[in-house]
Write a protein that holds these residues in place. Sequence first.
Motif, short mmCIF file in Angstrom:
data_model
loop_
_atom_site.label_atom_id
_atom_site.label_comp_id
_atom_site.label_asym_id
_atom_site.label_seq_id
_atom_site.Cartn_x
_atom_site.Cartn_y
_atom_site.Cartn_z
N SER A 48 36.30 18.72 1.52
CA SER A 48 36.21 18.99 2.28
C SER A 48 34.90 18.64 2.97
O SER A 48 33.89 18.18 2.45
CB SER A 48 35.83 20.60 1.76
OG SER A 48 35.02 21.66 3.33
N TYR A 50 33.46 20.59 4.80
CA TYR A 50 32.45 21.32 4.84
C TYR A 50 32.00 22.10 4.11
O TYR A 50 32.19 22.22 2.86
CB TYR A 50 33.37 22.51 6.13
CG TYR A 50 33.51 21.90 7.30
CD1 TYR A 50 33.72 21.75 9.07
CD2 TYR A 50 35.46 21.98 7.35
CE1 TYR A 50 34.06 21.37 9.46
CE2 TYR A 50 36.11 21.72 7.87
CZ TYR A 50 35.69 20.75 9.16
OH TYR A 50 36.18 20.27 10.25
N GLU A 155 42.91 27.68 1.73
CA GLU A 155 41.87 27.68 2.51
C GLU A 155 42.17 28.02 3.81
O GLU A 155 42.62 28.03 4.26
CB GLU A 155 41.70 25.46 3.43
CG GLU A 155 40.74 25.50 4.29
CD GLU A 155 40.52 24.34 4.65
OE1 GLU A 155 39.36 23.66 5.46
OE2 GLU A 155 41.16 23.00 4.41
N GLY A 157 39.93 28.42 5.95
CA GLY A 157 39.15 28.32 7.46
C GLY A 157 38.00 27.23 6.76
O GLY A 157 38.65 26.11 6.16
N LYS A 158 36.84 25.68 8.06
CA LYS A 158 36.24 25.51 7.43
C LYS A 158 35.18 25.72 6.57
O LYS A 158 34.77 26.23 6.88
CB LYS A 158 35.63 25.12 8.82
CG LYS A 158 36.58 24.29 9.72
CD LYS A 158 35.66 24.33 11.53
CE LYS A 158 36.73 23.67 12.53
NZ LYS A 158 35.86 23.71 13.57
N TYR A 161 37.07 29.11 1.53
CA TYR A 161 38.40 28.79 0.42
C TYR A 161 38.45 30.26 -0.27
O TYR A 161 37.83 31.07 -0.59
CB TYR A 161 38.16 27.76 -0.54
CG TYR A 161 38.43 26.59 0.11
CD1 TYR A 161 39.68 25.70 0.09
CD2 TYR A 161 37.27 26.17 0.22
CE1 TYR A 161 39.64 24.49 1.27
CE2 TYR A 161 37.12 24.91 1.49
CZ TYR A 161 38.37 23.84 1.63
OH TYR A 161 38.72 22.83 1.54
N ARG A 194 42.10 25.72 9.82
CA ARG A 194 40.84 24.87 10.59
C ARG A 194 40.68 24.97 11.93
O ARG A 194 39.70 25.12 12.85
CB ARG A 194 40.65 23.22 9.84
CG ARG A 194 39.83 24.01 8.77
CD ARG A 194 40.10 21.80 8.75
NE ARG A 194 40.17 21.92 6.84
CZ ARG A 194 39.76 20.58 6.24
NH1 ARG A 194 39.66 19.62 6.60
NH2 ARG A 194 39.33 20.73 4.58
N SER A 195 41.84 25.75 12.90
CA SER A 195 41.64 26.06 14.11
C SER A 195 41.89 26.81 14.17
O SER A 195 42.90 27.69 15.61
CB SER A 195 42.78 25.01 14.14
OG SER A 195 44.28 25.67 13.77
N ASP A 197 41.68 31.61 13.69
CA ASP A 197 40.64 32.80 13.24
C ASP A 197 40.84 34.07 13.49
O ASP A 197 42.04 34.35 14.14
CB ASP A 197 40.24 33.03 14.05
CG ASP A 197 38.05 33.62 14.24
OD1 ASP A 197 38.88 34.86 13.28
OD2 ASP A 197 37.23 32.84 14.40
#
Length: 229
Positions: A48, A50, A155, A157-158, A161, A194-195, A197
């Motif tokens: 990752s 991030y 996963e 989100g950025k 986990y 990651r894109s 919400d």
Amino acid sequence: MAEVKRGFFRRSWSVLWRIALYSLLLLMFLLLVLRFVPPPTSSFMLQSPYPVRQQWISIDTLPAHVALAMVASEDQRFPEHFGVDFGAIKDALKQSDEGSNLRGASTITQQTAKNLLLWPGRSLVRKSIEAALAMSLELIWGKKRILEVYLNIAEFGKGIYGVEAASQYYFGKAASKLSRNEAARLAVMLPGPRSRDPRFLTPYLQQRVSWVEKQMRQLGAGYLNSVVN
């Protein structure tokens, strides 16, 4: 000279065979340990870009609808297959051009194997390794453990986990308190975490949440009883 070459190839083959055997035994031992011990990290977490947020939570402390939402969204035949859904793979191959990447055929078991041990990508080589690992997980872990690990390493989100970290980050509550709608909102993130919400959904994702909730109702609250009990 020919005899020397044959001897060299025999010795080389013997060394390679031993390396492969010992590697396989080491992998099986690792999977056996992880059958009982929460994985301290995963391949995807290590890769990752991030900062990683992750907190282990037992599947027994989660509402049944959290696991059901993930299954309804990602792999509705999860209780039935042995790690690989060959029917889905056949359909994906029919829809793809010759030589193109395999898409849309990964089971939850395959996703768990990939996230835990492999690397991103869609090559046939990686897919083959993923499928072999998936069947090993089915054999060594069983459905409940696979689903538990999946819920803890997927996963959302950025650098986020697992459902516990995701629930805390997006909804400010423990995953044990997630509603059915919130679980469905997390589930629709998985193809592109990651894109997306879950608090701010596009019209398409709102429709997807409604679809997941409908699938959850159709599958029924007891759909995963044979898996998690």
